[in-house]
Scaffold this active site. Structure first.
Site, PDB file in Angstrom:
ATOM      1  N   HIS A 102       0.807  -1.217   0.000  1.00 53.32           N
ATOM      2  CA  HIS A 102       0.000   0.000   0.000  1.00 53.32           C
ATOM      3  C   HIS A 102       0.842   1.270   0.000  1.00 53.32           C
ATOM      4  O   HIS A 102       0.301   2.380   0.128  1.00 53.32           O
ATOM      5  CB  HIS A 102      -0.940  -0.029   1.218  1.00 53.32           C
ATOM      6  N   LYS A 104       3.018   4.520  -1.187  1.00 58.55           N
ATOM      7  CA  LYS A 104       2.890   5.516  -2.248  1.00 58.55           C
ATOM      8  C   LYS A 104       4.106   6.427  -2.124  1.00 58.55           C
ATOM      9  O   LYS A 104       4.055   7.452  -1.455  1.00 58.55           O
ATOM     10  CB  LYS A 104       1.597   6.306  -2.087  1.00 58.55           C
ATOM     11  N   ASP A 109      16.607  10.006  -8.592  1.00 62.87           N
ATOM     12  CA  ASP A 109      18.060  10.202  -8.591  1.00 62.87           C
ATOM     13  C   ASP A 109      18.703   9.922  -7.237  1.00 62.87           C
ATOM     14  O   ASP A 109      19.701  10.540  -6.880  1.00 62.87           O
ATOM     15  CB  ASP A 109      18.401  11.608  -9.082  1.00 62.87           C
TER      16      ASP A 109
END
Length: 159
Positions: A102, A104, A109
């Protein structure tokens, strides 16, 4: 609405806090993706916003290394763009458990992190009360990079 936004160093990636509904979170994600120069490691529950998918494909086609982790059950949701991203050649791994992956977050870089509750879906921009935080804090980037590497080793290749 952006609560705080500033340029960090010479990077084009902005540090800031963003909220939805509205386009602030979406625009922060798009700017983050477009600003990645070498690598973009993405770990998200799902992607179904075509605007985000297009930005990811564009970055990949411009030579940015993209690795994507996602939840295995969300692959089959109506509107999921994961299969399209795989068809474009992106390297994708999926959670292979009954639990949800779940997270996010994304790392650009190895130095900038985007995270928050914001699902990478069109309904998140239109209806949901969600948030995105972008930071260049090196300790935060190192912790998220370590978590990404651990999950990458645990998850299975898609396709």
């Amino acid at each position: 609405m952006s609560f705080f936004s500033s340029f960090s160093g010479s990077s084009a990636i902005r540090s800031g806090v963003y909220f939805s509904p509205g386009d602030d979170c979406l625009n922060a994600i798009l700017q983050f993706i477009r600003s990645a120069k070498q690598s973009l490691h993405i770990c998200v529950f799902t992607i179904s916003d075509d605007r985000i998918t297009r930005a990811i494909v564009d970055a990949y086609q411009n030579g940015v290394e993209i690795l994507l982790l996602t939840d295995n059950e969300k692959l089959f949701d109506k509107g999921s763009d994961i299969r399209e991203l795989a068809n474009q050649g992106l390297e994708i791994r999926v959670d292979n458990t009954s639990n949800h992956m779940h997270h996010k977050f994304a790392i650009a870089d190895h130095s900038h992190v985007l995270t928050g509750s914001y699902n990478w879906t069109r309904s998140a921009a239109l209806y949901n009360h969600e948030n995105v935080l972008v930071t260049a804090d090196r300790h935060v980037a190192a912790a998220y990079s370590e978590q990404f590497e651990q999950l990458w080793a645990e998850m299975v290749p898609f396709g």
